[in-house]
Design an enzyme around this catalytic site. Structure first.
Site, PDB file in Angstrom:
ATOM      1  N   ASP A 149       0.852  -1.190   0.000  1.00  0.00           N
ATOM      2  CA  ASP A 149       0.000   0.000   0.000  1.00  0.00           C
ATOM      3  C   ASP A 149       0.892   1.245   0.000  1.00  0.00           C
ATOM      4  OD1 ASP A 149      -3.223   0.510   1.005  1.00  0.00           O
ATOM      5  OD2 ASP A 149      -1.815   2.196   1.114  1.00  0.00           O
ATOM      6  N   HIS A 175     -11.422  -6.872 -13.134  1.00  0.00           N
ATOM      7  CA  HIS A 175     -12.058  -5.704 -12.508  1.00  0.00           C
ATOM      8  C   HIS A 175     -13.414  -6.077 -11.918  1.00  0.00           C
ATOM      9  CE1 HIS A 175     -12.929  -1.504 -11.623  1.00  0.00           C
ATOM     10  NE2 HIS A 175     -14.180  -1.826 -11.937  1.00  0.00           N
ATOM     11  N   ASN A 184     -12.977  -3.001   2.600  1.00  0.00           N
ATOM     12  CA  ASN A 184     -13.864  -1.851   2.761  1.00  0.00           C
ATOM     13  C   ASN A 184     -14.808  -1.823   1.566  1.00  0.00           C
ATOM     14  OD1 ASN A 184     -12.427  -1.089   5.071  1.00  0.00           O
ATOM     15  ND2 ASN A 184     -10.961   0.096   3.867  1.00  0.00           N
ATOM     16  N   GLY A 190     -15.772   2.920   3.874  1.00  0.00           N
ATOM     17  CA  GLY A 190     -14.463   3.563   3.729  1.00  0.00           C
ATOM     18  C   GLY A 190     -13.733   3.188   2.458  1.00  0.00           C
ATOM     19  N   HIS A 224     -12.136  -0.779  -7.031  1.00  0.00           N
ATOM     20  CA  HIS A 224     -11.700  -2.068  -7.583  1.00  0.00           C
ATOM     21  C   HIS A 224     -11.491  -2.951  -6.356  1.00  0.00           C
ATOM     22  CE1 HIS A 224      -9.011  -4.438 -10.591  1.00  0.00           C
ATOM     23  NE2 HIS A 224      -8.984  -5.118  -9.444  1.00  0.00           N
ATOM     24  N   HIS A 240     -10.546  -5.031  -3.344  1.00  0.00           N
ATOM     25  CA  HIS A 240      -9.236  -5.307  -2.776  1.00  0.00           C
ATOM     26  C   HIS A 240      -9.353  -5.668  -1.307  1.00  0.00           C
ATOM     27  CE1 HIS A 240     -10.087  -0.990  -2.337  1.00  0.00           C
ATOM     28  NE2 HIS A 240      -9.424  -1.055  -1.198  1.00  0.00           N
ATOM     29  N   HIS A 274      -7.062  -5.559   2.262  1.00  0.00           N
ATOM     30  CA  HIS A 274      -5.872  -5.078   2.964  1.00  0.00           C
ATOM     31  C   HIS A 274      -5.389  -6.226   3.855  1.00  0.00           C
ATOM     32  CE1 HIS A 274      -6.827  -0.662   2.332  1.00  0.00           C
ATOM     33  NE2 HIS A 274      -8.029  -1.177   2.170  1.00  0.00           N
TER      34      HIS A 274
END
Ligand code: 5GP
Ligand code: ZN
Length: 112
Positions: free
Chosen positions: A29, A45, A85, A91, A96, A98, A100
């Protein structure tokens, strides 16, 4: 399509890659929130978790299969947090899908 993570996936925008295969890309990140903070994205996508269906949900299982392997490689033996998120209230800032993968420090709960 004007999608920053599609551009990262196709190499138009550079990233610090951690792992890549035909289905997913994992990269650091830009604004890390923990000593280890990488993003796991499908190369396909998908805008957000709102768009997950019976047809494309296999990628979610794949991400969860790879996450503990990545966590081990990244030295997160004490545990990790895997976060998605979704939407404005969730948030989400990049449209796209993802995840974390965060670790290297104790993660407080609940999140802010
Ligand atoms: P979200 O807020 O949508 O859950 O997470 C988006 C994440 O993408 C943020 O943590 C942000 O720092 C990261 N990010 C946004 N643009 C870029 C970029 O161009 N490169 C990288 N490596 N990370 C990005
Ligand atoms: Zn995209």
């Amino acid at each position: 399509m004007d999608c920053v993570f599609c551009k990262i996936a196709n190499g138009e925008i550079p990233s610090k890659k951690v792992y890549e295969d035909d289905k997913i890309l994992v990269f650091h990140d830009l604004d890390p929130q923990a000593p280890v903070h990488v993003l796991i994205i499908p190369k396909q996508h998908i805008s957000s978790t709102w768009e997950i269906t019976e047809e494309n949900s296999g990628i979610i299982a794949y991400v969860f299969e790879k996450a503990p392997q990545l966590a081990k490689q990244l030295g997160l033996d004490g545990g990790f947090r895997l976060v998605n998120n979704c939407g404005n209230d969730g948030g989400q800032t990049v449209q796209h899908l993802h995840f974390h993968l965060l670790g290297g420090r104790f993660m407080a709960w609940p999140p802010g």
